[in-house]
Scaffold this active site. Structure first.
Site, short mmCIF file in Angstrom:
data_model
loop_
_atom_site.label_atom_id
_atom_site.label_comp_id
_atom_site.label_asym_id
_atom_site.label_seq_id
_atom_site.Cartn_x
_atom_site.Cartn_y
_atom_site.Cartn_z
CB CYS A 4 -0.94 0.04 1.15
SG CYS A 4 -1.66 -1.61 1.61
NE ARG A 29 4.21 1.88 -1.53
CZ ARG A 29 5.22 1.27 -1.46
NH1 ARG A 29 6.18 1.62 -2.24
NH2 ARG A 29 5.44 0.09 -0.43
CD1 TRP A 74 -2.00 -4.63 -4.86
CD2 TRP A 74 -1.62 -6.00 -3.45
NE1 TRP A 74 -1.56 -5.82 -5.59
CE2 TRP A 74 -1.31 -6.64 -4.49
CE3 TRP A 74 -1.28 -6.53 -2.24
CZ2 TRP A 74 -1.01 -8.12 -4.84
CZ3 TRP A 74 -0.75 -7.79 -2.38
CH2 TRP A 74 -0.68 -8.57 -3.58
CG ASN A 100 2.68 -0.67 2.98
OD1 ASN A 100 2.41 -1.46 2.67
ND2 ASN A 100 3.94 -0.23 2.68
N GLY A 101 1.75 -3.05 5.34
CA GLY A 101 2.54 -4.14 6.07
C GLY A 101 1.45 -5.11 6.37
CD GLU A 447 10.83 -6.87 -19.75
OE1 GLU A 447 10.75 -7.79 -18.84
OE2 GLU A 447 10.26 -5.91 -19.46
CE LYS A 451 6.82 -5.17 -18.74
NZ LYS A 451 8.10 -4.90 -18.13
CD GLU A 454 4.00 -5.94 -16.10
OE1 GLU A 454 4.95 -5.91 -16.68
OE2 GLU A 454 3.58 -6.08 -15.05
CG HIS A 470 12.75 -29.87 -27.01
ND1 HIS A 470 13.29 -30.98 -27.30
CD2 HIS A 470 13.82 -29.11 -27.47
CE1 HIS A 470 14.65 -31.02 -27.85
NE2 HIS A 470 14.84 -29.73 -28.06
CE LYS A 569 7.68 0.62 -11.21
NZ LYS A 569 7.43 0.11 -12.47
O1 M6R Z 1 11.37 -3.34 -7.88
P1 M6R Z 1 11.94 -4.97 -8.57
O2 M6R Z 1 12.89 -4.33 -9.71
O3 M6R Z 1 12.75 -5.63 -7.61
O4 M6R Z 1 10.58 -5.65 -9.11
C1 M6R Z 1 10.59 -6.97 -9.55
C2 M6R Z 1 9.57 -7.26 -10.21
O5 M6R Z 1 8.34 -7.05 -9.50
C3 M6R Z 1 9.09 -5.92 -11.37
O6 M6R Z 1 10.22 -6.13 -12.19
C4 M6R Z 1 7.71 -6.57 -12.11
O7 M6R Z 1 8.21 -8.02 -12.78
C5 M6R Z 1 7.66 -5.54 -13.41
N1 M6R Z 1 6.84 -4.60 -12.70
C6 M6R Z 1 6.92 -5.99 -14.48
O8 M6R Z 1 6.75 -5.08 -15.43
#
Ligand code: M6R
Length: 574
Positions: A4, A29, A74, A100-101, A447, A451, A454, A470, A569
Site C-alpha cells: 500500500c 503501490r 492493495w 502498510n505491511g 520480457e 509485458k 501483465e 520439445h 509496483k
Molecule cells: O522492483 P523490482 O525490480 O525488484 O521488481 C521486480 C518485479 O516485481 C518487477 O520487475 C515486475 O516484474 C515488473 N513490474 C513487471 O513489469
C-alpha cells in the site's frame, strides 16, 4: 497490505489536498481502495473502493485545516471494500491509523481486545493498532502509549497515527518503506510517506526512516527514537523533480516512461562509479532478481564471460550455494529479493546491487550500489528501469572485458510506435501468442511476453526458438501469432529455421530483425526493422517495440496500462 501507499502531512497548505495529491502519486503501490483522515478538533475519515480519484467527491466532507493521513490499498487481509479501506479508527474515533505491511500476530491481539469488549468494524489486521492505542492512552501520554503499542506488534509495518487533540503524526517502521519530507524552513510543515514521489512537490529534503525507528512529526519537529533514545538522521537531497512524477502531457505514465528511455540510458551510463563497481564483482557471483529485473540478469548472462549464476529471488533459498550476491531491483523493496540478500548477508557475504530508488532498503543493506538513473517509474510495468539496468550491466561487462563503455541510439526503436499500434490491433483479436528468440533475444522474448501478459491480460508465452520442438510446437495451429526476435546475429540462421517450423503449422509470424534484411522480410508475415547492434546488446533496442506493443494492445483492449489488475509496483510480500 504490504504494497500500500501512505502519506501524512502537518502544515498549513490544506492537509487534505496535499495528502490526496500525494496518494495519487503512490497509486502504483496499490489501488483497490483509498481513504483520508483529517485531525483538527475531531477526527474525520473518508474512504472509498477503487482508485484514489474516487475520493475527490468526498473531500468536501473533510475540514479545510488540521493534519491529515491517507492510504491507497492493495488488499491482503479482508476484501477490498469500503469498511476494510484505511484509515481505521478505534471505537470512539479518538485514534486513527494507516498502515502498510502485515501485522502477523493480529489474530491474537484482536481476540484479546474482543475479550475485553472492543468491537471491530473491519476484517483487517490494521484495526488492532488504533484499538490498542485507544486503551494505552488511558494509562500513558500519547507518544509513550504509541511506543507501547508498537512493541506489541509482530510483522512488517509502516504506520502513521493521529490522536484527537494532539498536533503530531506518530510513525513507526519495520520492513516497510517510510520516508520523511522535511518541510522548507519557516513554512511550519513536514511530510511523511511510503515514497519520496508523494512529497516532491513540497520538498526534496528526505530523511529515510529505518527499521525499528519510532517517532513523530509536527510543524516544527522531526523526532526519531530507537530503543527510547533520540537519534539524528542524515538528510538526503533528492535529485528527482516533481515533474518527473507527472504525466507531462502523455496519456499514461508508461508511454512517457518508454519515451524517456534514450535520456534515462544516457544518464545512467554517465555514472562514473560503474567501472569501480564492475571490478569488485568476482567470479562465482550469484545474481538475484525478480520479474523484469530477472530478465535484465538473463540478458547479462548472455553478454558476460563471468562465471556467475542467475537465481529468481523467490527460489534463492533453494538454490543458493554461497558467494557474493548481485541483486538487481528497480524498487529496492521487493521482498523476495530482500530476503535472498539478507540470507547472504547473514553468512557474511558481500552484497552488490543495481537499484533505481535511492534510499531504499536494498541500497542500505548493500556493500556497494550502482544506481540506474531512470528517475521515478510510476507505471507498474518496468520499462525505462529495464533498459537502464541493461545499461549498467552492459557497462559492467565492457569494463570487465576492457572495452569502452557502450553507447546506444534508442530513437529508431521508439520510432516504431506507430507500427506497434497497428500490430496491436491484430493482437486484440487473439487470446494467445508466442514470443521466440535465441541467445540474448531469448531474454528479449521473455520480457516482451511478460509485458503483454501483465498489461493486456493475453496469454503470451516466451520460448527459446530451439525449445519449440520439445513441446510447445503442439500448440501452433492456423493463425496463432508468433513474435520472432531475430537480429542479424550468430543465432539468426537457426532462428530462421524455427520461424519456418511455425509457419509450416500455420502460424502468423511478426519478425523483428535488422533493417534491410530482405531474407527475413520475405519470411515474415510482417517485418519490423531496427538498426544494426552488437549481438550481446540487442535486448536494449529490441525490447522497446515490444514495450510499445504491450502498451497499445492494453489500451485498445480498454485496460489501464499504468495499473494492471492484481499487481503493484513494489512487491513487498513473499
Ligand atoms: O522492483 P523490482 O525490480 O525488484 O521488481 C521486480 C518485479 O516485481 C518487477 O520487475 C515486475 O516484474 C515488473 N513490474 C513487471 O513489469
Amino acid at each position: 497490505m504490504n504494497m500500500c501507499g501512505i502519506v501524512g502531512y502537518v502544515g498549513s497548505k490544506g492537509a487534505k489536498t496535499v495528502v490526496f495529491e500525494g496518494l495519487k502519486t503512490l497509486e502504483y503501490r496499490g489501488y483497490d481502495s483509498a481513504g483520508i483522515a483529517v485531525n483538527n478538533s475531531k477526527i474525520t475519515v473518508v474512504k472509498d473502493v477503487g482508485f484514489v480519484e474516487k475520493l475527490e467527491p468526498h473531500l468536501s466532507q473533510l475540514p479545510a485545516s488540521g493534519n491529515a493521513i491517507g492510504h491507497t490499498r492493495w488488499a491482503t487481509h479482508g476484501v477490498p471494500n469500503q469498511v476494510n479501506a484505511h484509515p481505521h479508527t478505534d471505537m470512539k474515533v479518538n485514534v486513527v491509523a494507516v498502515h502498510n505491511g502485515i501485522i502477523e500476530n493480529f489474530m491474537l491481539l484482536k481476540q484479546n481486545l474482543k475479550d475485553g469488549g472492543v468491537e471491530f468494524k473491519s476484517d483487517t489486521d490494521t484495526e488492532v493498532i488504533p484499538q490498542l492505542l485507544s486503551i494505552e492512552l488511558n494509562e500513558a501520554e500519547p507518544f509513550t502509549a504509541f511506543k507501547k503499542v508498537i512493541e506489541k506488534l509482530e510483522g512488517s509495518y509502516a504506520i502513521l497515527v493521529m490522536i484527537k487533540g494532539d498536533h503530531r503524526i506518530f510513525f513507526a517502521r519495520n520492513h516497510s518503506p517510510l520516508v520523511i519530507g522535511k518541510g522548507e524552513d519557516g513554512r511550519g510543515e513536514n511530510l511523511i510517506a511510503s515514497d519520496v514521489v508523494a512529497f516532491l512537490k513540497h520538498t526534496k529534503q528526505a530523511i529515510f526512516v529505518k527499521d525499528g525507528d519510532v517517532g513523530y512529526i509536527d510543524g516544527k519537529n522531526i523526532h526519531i527514537e530507537v530503543d527510547n533514545q533520540k537519534v539524528g538522521r542524515e538528510i538526503t537531497e533528492i535529485e528527482w523533480s516533481a515533474k518527473d512524477a507527472m504525466k507531462d502531457g502523455y496519456p499514461h505514465f508508461m508511454l512517457k516512461e518508454i519515451y524517456e528511455q534514450p535520456d534515462a540510458v544516457k544518464n545512467t551510463l554517465l555514472d562514473a562509479r560503474i567501472d569501480e563497481f564492475a571490478h569488485k564483482l568476482d567470479d562465482g557471483l550469484e545474481i538475484v532478481a525478480a520479474g523484469t529485473s530477472y530478465h535484465a540478469g538473463l540478458a547479462f548472462q548472455y553478454a558476460s564471460n563471468m562465471k556467475c549464476r542467475l537465481i529468481i529471488s523467490s527460489e534463492f533459498s533453494a538454490l543458493y550455494r554461497g558467494g557474493s550476491v548481485l541483486a538487481i531491483s528497480q524498487s529496492g523493496e521487493t521482498a523476495d529479493t530482500l530476503q535472498a540478500v539478507r540470507a547472504a548477508e547473514k553468512r557474511g557475504e558481500k552484497i552488490y546491487s543495481i537499484v533505481n530508488v535511492n534510499g531504499s532498503t536494498l541500497t542500505r543493506i548493500s556493500d556497494q550500489v550502482v544506481h540506474t538513473h531512470a528517475g521515478p517509474e510510476i507505471g507498474v510495468a518496468a520499462t525505462k528501469t529495464f533498459t537502464t539496468q541493461l545499461a549498467v550491466l552492459y557497462a559492467v561487462d565492457a569494463a570487465l572485458k576492457g572495452n569502452p563503455k557502450p553507447t546506444f541510439d534508442l530513437a529508431p526503436a521508439i520510432a516504431l510506435d506507430g507500427d506497434m499500434k497497428a500490430l496491436a490491433k491484430e493482437l486484440t483479436k487473439t487470446s494467445e501468442l508466442f514470443y521466440i528468440g535465441r541467445g540474448p533475444s531469448a531474454a528479449t522474448a521473455r520480457e516482451g511476453a511478460l509485458k503483454l501478459k501483465e498489461l493486456a491480460y493475453l496469454h503470451a508465452e516466451a520460448y527459446e526458438g530451439g525449445e519449440l520442438k520439445h513441446g510447445p510446437l503442439a500448440l501452433i495451429e492456423d493463425g496463432v501469432p508468433i513474435i520472432a526476435i531475430c537480429p542479424n546475429d550468430t543465432h539468426k540462421k537457426k532462428m530462421m529455421g524455427n520461424i519456418e517450423e511455425v509457419k509450416a503449422r500455420g502460424a502468423k509470424v511478426f519478425v523483428f530483425g535488422e533493417q534491410g534484411d530482405k531474407e527475413l522480410e520475405h519470411l515474415s508475415d510482417k517485418f519490423y526493422g531496427l538498426p544494426k547492434i552488437k549481438e550481446e546488446y540487442s535486448p536494449m533496442t529490441y525490447v522497446i517495440p515490444l514495450q510499445l506493443l504491450a502498451y497499445h494492445t492494453a489500451v485498445l483492449l480498454g485496460k489501464n496500462p499504468d495499473k494492471p489488475r492484481n499487481l503493484a509496483k513494489s512487491v513487498t510480500v513473499e
